[in-house]
Design an enzyme around this catalytic site. Sequence first.
Site, PDB file in Angstrom:
ATOM      1  N   ASP A 233     -30.460  -8.497   6.648  1.00  0.00           N
ATOM      2  CA  ASP A 233     -29.080  -8.005   6.834  1.00  0.00           C
ATOM      3  C   ASP A 233     -28.034  -8.968   6.259  1.00  0.00           C
ATOM      4  O   ASP A 233     -27.054  -9.314   6.920  1.00  0.00           O
ATOM      5  CB  ASP A 233     -28.790  -7.757   8.317  1.00  0.00           C
ATOM      6  CG  ASP A 233     -29.703  -6.704   8.926  1.00  0.00           C
ATOM      7  OD1 ASP A 233     -30.280  -5.925   8.153  1.00  0.00           O
ATOM      8  OD2 ASP A 233     -29.837  -6.670  10.150  1.00  0.00           O
TER       9      ASP A 233
ATOM     10  N   ASP B  84     -33.378  -4.973   4.326  1.00  0.00           N
ATOM     11  CA  ASP B  84     -32.125  -4.201   4.479  1.00  0.00           C
ATOM     12  C   ASP B  84     -30.912  -5.077   4.170  1.00  0.00           C
ATOM     13  O   ASP B  84     -29.903  -5.045   4.887  1.00  0.00           O
ATOM     14  CB  ASP B  84     -32.010  -3.649   5.902  1.00  0.00           C
ATOM     15  CG  ASP B  84     -33.211  -2.818   6.310  1.00  0.00           C
ATOM     16  OD1 ASP B  84     -33.847  -2.210   5.435  1.00  0.00           O
ATOM     17  OD2 ASP B  84     -33.526  -2.786   7.519  1.00  0.00           O
TER      18      ASP B  84
ATOM     19  N   ARG C  22     -34.140   2.205   1.957  1.00  0.00           N
ATOM     20  CA  ARG C  22     -34.601   3.171   2.942  1.00  0.00           C
ATOM     21  C   ARG C  22     -33.383   3.692   3.683  1.00  0.00           C
ATOM     22  O   ARG C  22     -32.351   3.018   3.787  1.00  0.00           O
ATOM     23  CB  ARG C  22     -35.624   2.567   3.894  1.00  0.00           C
ATOM     24  CG  ARG C  22     -35.160   1.335   4.669  1.00  0.00           C
ATOM     25  CD  ARG C  22     -36.275   0.808   5.561  1.00  0.00           C
ATOM     26  NE  ARG C  22     -35.880  -0.387   6.297  1.00  0.00           N
ATOM     27  CZ  ARG C  22     -36.654  -0.965   7.224  1.00  0.00           C
ATOM     28  NH1 ARG C  22     -37.855  -0.467   7.521  1.00  0.00           N
ATOM     29  NH2 ARG C  22     -36.239  -2.063   7.857  1.00  0.00           N
TER      30      ARG C  22
ATOM     31  N   TRP D 181     -31.001   4.310   6.427  1.00  0.00           N
ATOM     32  CA  TRP D 181     -30.542   3.988   7.781  1.00  0.00           C
ATOM     33  C   TRP D 181     -29.911   5.229   8.390  1.00  0.00           C
ATOM     34  O   TRP D 181     -30.148   5.550   9.565  1.00  0.00           O
ATOM     35  CB  TRP D 181     -29.552   2.827   7.710  1.00  0.00           C
ATOM     36  CG  TRP D 181     -29.137   2.283   9.044  1.00  0.00           C
ATOM     37  CD1 TRP D 181     -29.740   2.486  10.252  1.00  0.00           C
ATOM     38  CD2 TRP D 181     -28.031   1.420   9.296  1.00  0.00           C
ATOM     39  NE1 TRP D 181     -29.070   1.813  11.238  1.00  0.00           N
ATOM     40  CE2 TRP D 181     -28.018   1.143  10.682  1.00  0.00           C
ATOM     41  CE3 TRP D 181     -27.042   0.846   8.502  1.00  0.00           C
ATOM     42  CZ2 TRP D 181     -27.053   0.330  11.286  1.00  0.00           C
ATOM     43  CZ3 TRP D 181     -26.093   0.030   9.094  1.00  0.00           C
ATOM     44  CH2 TRP D 181     -26.092  -0.219  10.466  1.00  0.00           C
TER      45      TRP D 181
END
Length: 325
Positions: free
Chosen positions: A160, A181, A237, A239
Amino acid sequence: MRNQGQFILYFLLALLSACTNFSEAGNGTQAPNLARLILVDPSGKGNFTKIQDAIDAVPSNNSELVFIRVEPGTYREKLVVPADKPFITLSGKKASSTIVTGDDSGDIFGSPTVSVLASDFVGRYLTIQNTFGLGAKAVALRVSGDRVVFSACRITSHQDTLLDDVGRHYYRNCYIEGDVDFIFGNAASLFQKCHINSVSRGGGFITAQHRASPLENTGFVFLGCTITGLTNTFLGRPWGPYSRVIFALSYMSSAVLPQGWDDWGDSTKQRTAYYGQYECYGPGADTSKRVPWSRVLTGEEVSPLLTTDMVNQQSWFRNAPTIFN
Protein backbone atom coordinates in the site's frame (compact mmCIF):
# COMPACT_ATOMS: atom_id res chain seq x y z
CA MET A 1 -20.58 -2.61 -23.99
CA ARG A 2 -18.63 -1.65 -27.15
CA ASN A 3 -18.24 1.96 -26.02
CA GLN A 4 -16.99 1.14 -22.54
CA GLY A 5 -13.39 1.51 -23.66
CA GLN A 6 -14.01 5.06 -24.78
CA PHE A 7 -15.98 5.81 -21.62
CA ILE A 8 -12.98 5.32 -19.33
CA LEU A 9 -10.99 7.68 -21.50
CA TYR A 10 -13.71 10.30 -21.65
CA PHE A 11 -13.59 10.62 -17.87
CA LEU A 12 -9.99 11.71 -18.29
CA LEU A 13 -11.00 14.28 -20.89
CA ALA A 14 -13.42 15.74 -18.36
CA LEU A 15 -10.62 15.69 -15.83
CA LEU A 16 -8.39 17.56 -18.26
CA SER A 17 -10.96 20.25 -18.99
CA ALA A 18 -11.35 20.87 -15.27
CA CYS A 19 -7.60 21.32 -14.92
CA THR A 20 -6.62 23.36 -17.97
CA ASN A 21 -6.44 26.46 -15.82
CA PHE A 22 -4.56 24.72 -13.02
CA SER A 23 -1.45 26.80 -13.70
CA GLU A 24 -3.55 29.88 -13.02
CA ALA A 25 -4.67 28.64 -9.60
CA GLY A 26 -4.82 31.29 -6.95
CA ASN A 27 -7.19 34.00 -5.85
CA GLY A 28 -8.04 35.13 -9.39
CA THR A 29 -6.22 38.48 -9.21
CA GLN A 30 -2.68 37.32 -8.54
CA ALA A 31 -0.23 36.64 -11.38
CA PRO A 32 0.41 32.88 -11.62
CA ASN A 33 4.20 33.32 -11.28
CA LEU A 34 3.91 35.27 -8.01
CA ALA A 35 4.00 33.31 -4.76
CA ARG A 36 4.83 33.57 -1.11
CA LEU A 37 8.14 31.84 -0.43
CA ILE A 38 8.80 29.78 2.70
CA LEU A 39 12.24 28.21 3.14
CA VAL A 40 12.79 25.01 5.13
CA ASP A 41 16.43 24.38 6.01
CA PRO A 42 17.53 21.85 8.65
CA SER A 43 20.65 23.93 9.31
CA GLY A 44 18.52 26.76 10.68
CA LYS A 45 19.20 29.22 7.84
CA GLY A 46 15.61 29.24 6.59
CA ASN A 47 12.24 30.21 7.99
CA PHE A 48 11.76 26.78 9.56
CA THR A 49 13.76 23.63 10.20
CA LYS A 50 10.75 21.31 9.85
CA ILE A 51 8.44 20.94 6.87
CA GLN A 52 5.28 20.61 8.93
CA ASP A 53 6.01 23.92 10.63
CA ALA A 54 6.12 25.56 7.20
CA ILE A 55 2.80 23.99 6.25
CA ASP A 56 1.30 25.10 9.55
CA ALA A 57 2.38 28.67 8.79
CA VAL A 58 0.06 28.80 5.76
CA PRO A 59 -3.23 30.35 6.90
CA SER A 60 -6.49 28.42 6.83
CA ASN A 61 -8.61 29.08 3.76
CA ASN A 62 -5.47 30.10 1.92
CA SER A 63 -6.03 31.79 -1.45
CA GLU A 64 -2.49 32.68 -2.57
CA LEU A 65 0.20 30.53 -4.13
CA VAL A 66 2.68 29.34 -1.53
CA PHE A 67 6.03 27.87 -2.54
CA ILE A 68 7.70 25.88 0.24
CA ARG A 69 11.31 25.26 -0.78
CA VAL A 70 12.87 22.37 1.10
CA GLU A 71 16.64 22.27 1.32
CA PRO A 72 18.41 18.89 1.06
CA GLY A 73 18.20 16.68 4.11
CA THR A 74 16.38 13.75 5.67
CA TYR A 75 13.20 14.89 7.39
CA ARG A 76 11.81 12.36 9.86
CA GLU A 77 8.34 13.83 9.92
CA LYS A 78 4.73 12.82 9.47
CA LEU A 79 3.33 15.50 7.17
CA VAL A 80 -0.29 16.55 6.71
CA VAL A 81 -1.40 19.23 4.25
CA PRO A 82 -4.89 20.11 5.60
CA ALA A 83 -7.88 20.43 3.30
CA ASP A 84 -8.24 24.15 4.06
CA LYS A 85 -4.72 24.96 2.78
CA PRO A 86 -4.85 24.78 -1.03
CA PHE A 87 -2.36 26.24 -3.55
CA ILE A 88 0.79 24.92 -1.88
CA THR A 89 3.85 23.75 -3.79
CA LEU A 90 6.29 21.63 -1.78
CA SER A 91 9.58 21.40 -3.63
CA GLY A 92 12.98 19.91 -3.00
CA LYS A 93 15.99 20.29 -5.29
CA LYS A 94 16.54 16.60 -6.04
CA ALA A 95 14.47 13.64 -4.93
CA SER A 96 17.66 11.78 -4.06
CA SER A 97 18.70 14.42 -1.52
CA THR A 98 15.37 15.66 -0.14
CA ILE A 99 13.84 12.78 1.80
CA VAL A 100 10.70 12.68 3.93
CA THR A 101 10.63 9.42 5.86
CA GLY A 102 8.45 7.55 8.35
CA ASP A 103 7.80 3.99 9.49
CA ASP A 104 4.19 3.77 10.67
CA SER A 105 1.97 0.82 9.77
CA GLY A 106 -1.39 -0.80 10.35
CA ASP A 107 -3.96 1.58 8.87
CA ILE A 108 -4.16 3.11 5.41
CA PHE A 109 -5.34 6.47 6.73
CA GLY A 110 -3.16 6.58 9.83
CA SER A 111 0.14 5.24 8.53
CA PRO A 112 1.03 7.64 5.64
CA THR A 113 4.29 9.51 5.90
CA VAL A 114 2.71 12.31 3.86
CA SER A 115 -1.04 13.03 3.59
CA VAL A 116 -2.21 15.61 1.06
CA LEU A 117 -5.81 16.52 1.88
CA ALA A 118 -5.74 19.92 0.13
CA SER A 119 -6.57 20.65 -3.49
CA ASP A 120 -4.31 22.43 -5.99
CA PHE A 121 -1.18 20.94 -4.45
CA VAL A 122 2.12 20.35 -6.26
CA GLY A 123 4.92 18.10 -4.99
CA ARG A 124 8.32 18.27 -6.74
CA TYR A 125 11.71 16.60 -6.36
CA LEU A 126 10.96 14.73 -3.15
CA THR A 127 11.49 11.23 -1.84
CA ILE A 128 8.52 10.14 0.24
CA GLN A 129 9.04 6.81 1.94
CA ASN A 130 7.68 4.47 4.55
CA THR A 131 10.43 2.19 5.82
CA PHE A 132 8.29 -0.13 7.96
CA GLY A 133 9.01 -3.04 5.65
CA LEU A 134 7.18 -6.25 4.83
CA GLY A 135 3.99 -7.68 6.22
CA ALA A 136 1.71 -4.75 7.02
CA LYS A 137 -0.12 -1.82 5.47
CA ALA A 138 2.44 0.97 5.48
CA VAL A 139 1.49 3.91 3.28
CA ALA A 140 4.12 6.37 2.11
CA LEU A 141 1.79 8.89 0.44
CA ARG A 142 -1.94 9.55 0.69
CA VAL A 143 -3.49 11.89 -1.89
CA SER A 144 -7.07 12.98 -1.12
CA GLY A 145 -7.18 16.46 -2.65
CA ASP A 146 -8.38 17.48 -6.11
CA ARG A 147 -6.09 18.72 -8.92
CA VAL A 148 -2.92 17.39 -7.34
CA VAL A 149 0.38 17.02 -9.21
CA PHE A 150 3.52 15.10 -8.28
CA SER A 151 6.55 15.57 -10.50
CA ALA A 152 9.94 13.83 -10.37
CA CYS A 153 9.24 12.29 -6.96
CA ARG A 154 10.23 8.92 -5.48
CA ILE A 155 7.43 7.20 -3.54
CA THR A 156 8.48 3.97 -1.85
CA SER A 157 7.23 1.38 0.62
CA HIS A 158 6.09 -2.24 0.42
CA GLN A 159 2.37 -2.86 0.94
CA ASP A 160 0.00 0.00 0.00
CA THR A 161 2.71 2.50 -0.97
CA LEU A 162 0.51 5.11 -2.68
CA LEU A 163 -3.04 5.66 -1.45
CA ASP A 164 -4.38 7.44 -4.54
CA ASP A 165 -7.53 8.06 -2.60
CA VAL A 166 -9.97 10.51 -4.23
CA GLY A 167 -9.76 13.47 -6.60
CA ARG A 168 -8.01 14.11 -9.92
CA HIS A 169 -4.29 13.56 -9.91
CA TYR A 170 -1.32 13.69 -12.27
CA TYR A 171 1.98 11.90 -11.63
CA ARG A 172 4.81 12.78 -14.01
CA ASN A 173 8.29 11.23 -14.14
CA CYS A 174 7.81 9.66 -10.72
CA TYR A 175 9.32 6.45 -9.36
CA ILE A 176 6.81 4.35 -7.40
CA GLU A 177 7.87 1.16 -5.62
CA GLY A 178 6.11 -1.51 -3.57
CA ASP A 179 4.95 -5.11 -3.56
CA VAL A 180 1.25 -5.57 -2.69
CA ASP A 181 -1.53 -3.28 -4.02
CA PHE A 182 1.00 -0.49 -3.97
CA ILE A 183 -0.98 1.93 -6.13
CA PHE A 184 -4.51 1.82 -4.76
CA GLY A 185 -7.59 3.96 -4.18
CA ASN A 186 -10.45 5.51 -6.11
CA ALA A 187 -8.95 8.60 -7.72
CA ALA A 188 -9.03 9.56 -11.41
CA SER A 189 -5.31 9.60 -12.14
CA LEU A 190 -2.89 9.82 -15.02
CA PHE A 191 0.60 8.38 -14.54
CA GLN A 192 2.83 9.67 -17.33
CA LYS A 193 6.42 8.53 -17.92
CA CYS A 194 6.59 7.01 -14.47
CA HIS A 195 8.77 4.07 -13.42
CA ILE A 196 6.68 1.51 -11.55
CA ASN A 197 8.82 -1.08 -9.76
CA SER A 198 7.59 -4.16 -7.91
CA VAL A 199 9.78 -5.48 -5.12
CA SER A 200 7.50 -8.47 -4.56
CA ARG A 201 9.29 -11.79 -4.14
CA GLY A 202 6.49 -13.45 -6.10
CA GLY A 203 2.86 -12.84 -7.00
CA GLY A 204 2.64 -9.19 -6.07
CA PHE A 205 0.05 -6.70 -7.31
CA ILE A 206 0.76 -3.25 -8.72
CA THR A 207 -2.73 -1.73 -8.66
CA ALA A 208 -5.90 -2.13 -6.60
CA GLN A 209 -8.32 0.43 -8.01
CA HIS A 210 -11.47 0.87 -5.92
CA ARG A 211 -14.22 2.04 -8.28
CA ALA A 212 -17.44 0.72 -6.73
CA SER A 213 -20.09 1.88 -9.20
CA PRO A 214 -20.40 2.25 -12.98
CA LEU A 215 -21.42 5.87 -12.31
CA GLU A 216 -18.01 6.80 -10.89
CA ASN A 217 -15.61 8.52 -13.31
CA THR A 218 -12.49 7.15 -11.69
CA GLY A 219 -9.63 4.95 -12.77
CA PHE A 220 -5.88 4.79 -13.35
CA VAL A 221 -4.18 5.34 -16.72
CA PHE A 222 -0.48 4.58 -17.14
CA LEU A 223 0.87 6.30 -20.24
CA GLY A 224 4.42 5.85 -21.49
CA CYS A 225 5.51 4.20 -18.24
CA THR A 226 8.16 1.59 -17.43
CA ILE A 227 7.07 -1.47 -15.44
CA THR A 228 9.78 -3.55 -13.76
CA GLY A 229 10.09 -5.98 -10.85
CA LEU A 230 12.30 -8.32 -8.89
CA THR A 231 10.47 -11.54 -9.76
CA ASN A 232 6.86 -11.57 -10.95
CA THR A 233 3.81 -9.43 -10.40
CA PHE A 234 0.25 -8.91 -11.55
CA LEU A 235 -0.72 -5.59 -13.11
CA GLY A 236 -3.59 -5.38 -10.68
CA ARG A 237 -6.64 -6.77 -8.98
CA PRO A 238 -10.08 -5.21 -8.35
CA TRP A 239 -10.45 -3.69 -4.90
CA GLY A 240 -13.82 -2.42 -6.11
CA PRO A 241 -16.07 -4.41 -8.44
CA TYR A 242 -15.88 -1.78 -11.22
CA SER A 243 -12.12 -1.30 -10.95
CA ARG A 244 -10.62 0.44 -14.05
CA VAL A 245 -6.97 0.49 -15.13
CA ILE A 246 -5.33 1.05 -18.52
CA PHE A 247 -1.70 0.67 -19.54
CA ALA A 248 -0.85 2.40 -22.83
CA LEU A 249 2.43 2.73 -24.75
CA SER A 250 4.33 1.38 -21.75
CA TYR A 251 7.32 -0.93 -21.42
CA MET A 252 6.65 -4.11 -19.41
CA SER A 253 9.55 -6.25 -18.26
CA SER A 254 9.38 -10.00 -17.82
CA ALA A 255 8.33 -9.41 -14.21
CA VAL A 256 4.74 -8.92 -15.44
CA LEU A 257 2.95 -12.27 -15.25
CA PRO A 258 1.50 -13.52 -18.57
CA GLN A 259 -2.07 -13.52 -17.24
CA GLY A 260 -1.66 -9.88 -16.23
CA TRP A 261 -4.64 -9.53 -13.90
CA ASP A 262 -6.23 -11.29 -10.93
CA ASP A 263 -9.89 -11.23 -9.80
CA TRP A 264 -9.03 -11.26 -6.06
CA GLY A 265 -10.85 -14.56 -5.60
CA ASP A 266 -14.20 -13.19 -6.78
CA SER A 267 -15.13 -14.31 -10.28
CA THR A 268 -18.14 -11.96 -10.37
CA LYS A 269 -15.73 -9.04 -10.69
CA GLN A 270 -14.59 -10.41 -14.04
CA ARG A 271 -17.84 -9.11 -15.55
CA THR A 272 -17.50 -5.58 -14.19
CA ALA A 273 -13.79 -4.75 -13.87
CA TYR A 274 -12.29 -2.90 -16.83
CA TYR A 275 -8.65 -3.73 -17.47
CA GLY A 276 -7.11 -2.70 -20.78
CA GLN A 277 -3.79 -2.51 -22.58
CA TYR A 278 -2.77 -0.60 -25.70
CA GLU A 279 0.44 -0.85 -27.70
CA CYS A 280 2.64 -1.82 -24.78
CA TYR A 281 5.96 -3.48 -25.47
CA GLY A 282 8.65 -5.57 -23.82
CA PRO A 283 8.70 -9.23 -22.69
CA GLY A 284 5.85 -8.73 -20.23
CA ALA A 285 3.52 -7.01 -22.69
CA ASP A 286 2.41 -10.09 -24.64
CA THR A 287 -1.39 -10.18 -24.51
CA SER A 288 -1.84 -13.71 -25.87
CA LYS A 289 -2.01 -15.24 -22.39
CA ARG A 290 -3.84 -12.45 -20.60
CA VAL A 291 -6.96 -13.38 -18.65
CA PRO A 292 -9.88 -13.48 -21.12
CA TRP A 293 -11.82 -10.80 -19.28
CA SER A 294 -9.12 -8.15 -19.85
CA ARG A 295 -9.06 -6.09 -23.03
CA VAL A 296 -6.65 -5.35 -25.84
CA LEU A 297 -7.71 -1.85 -26.82
CA THR A 298 -7.88 -0.50 -30.35
CA GLY A 299 -6.57 2.76 -31.66
CA GLU A 300 -10.13 4.03 -31.95
CA GLU A 301 -10.76 3.33 -28.28
CA VAL A 302 -7.63 5.10 -27.05
CA SER A 303 -7.50 7.96 -29.57
CA PRO A 304 -9.31 10.39 -27.23
CA LEU A 305 -6.43 9.93 -24.79
CA LEU A 306 -3.58 10.05 -27.26
CA THR A 307 -4.73 12.92 -29.49
CA THR A 308 -5.64 15.56 -26.91
CA ASP A 309 -3.71 17.86 -24.65
CA MET A 310 -3.92 15.13 -22.02
CA VAL A 311 -0.35 14.26 -22.97
CA ASN A 312 0.76 17.89 -22.55
CA GLN A 313 1.84 18.25 -18.97
CA GLN A 314 1.54 22.04 -19.15
CA SER A 315 -2.22 21.60 -18.99
CA TRP A 316 -1.78 20.08 -15.56
CA PHE A 317 1.44 21.47 -14.24
CA ARG A 318 1.82 24.66 -12.27
CA ASN A 319 5.26 25.96 -13.13
CA ALA A 320 7.55 27.08 -10.34
CA PRO A 321 6.98 30.76 -9.53
CA THR A 322 9.62 33.32 -10.49
CA ILE A 323 8.52 36.21 -8.28
CA PHE A 324 8.11 35.94 -4.51
CA ASN A 325 6.48 38.27 -2.01
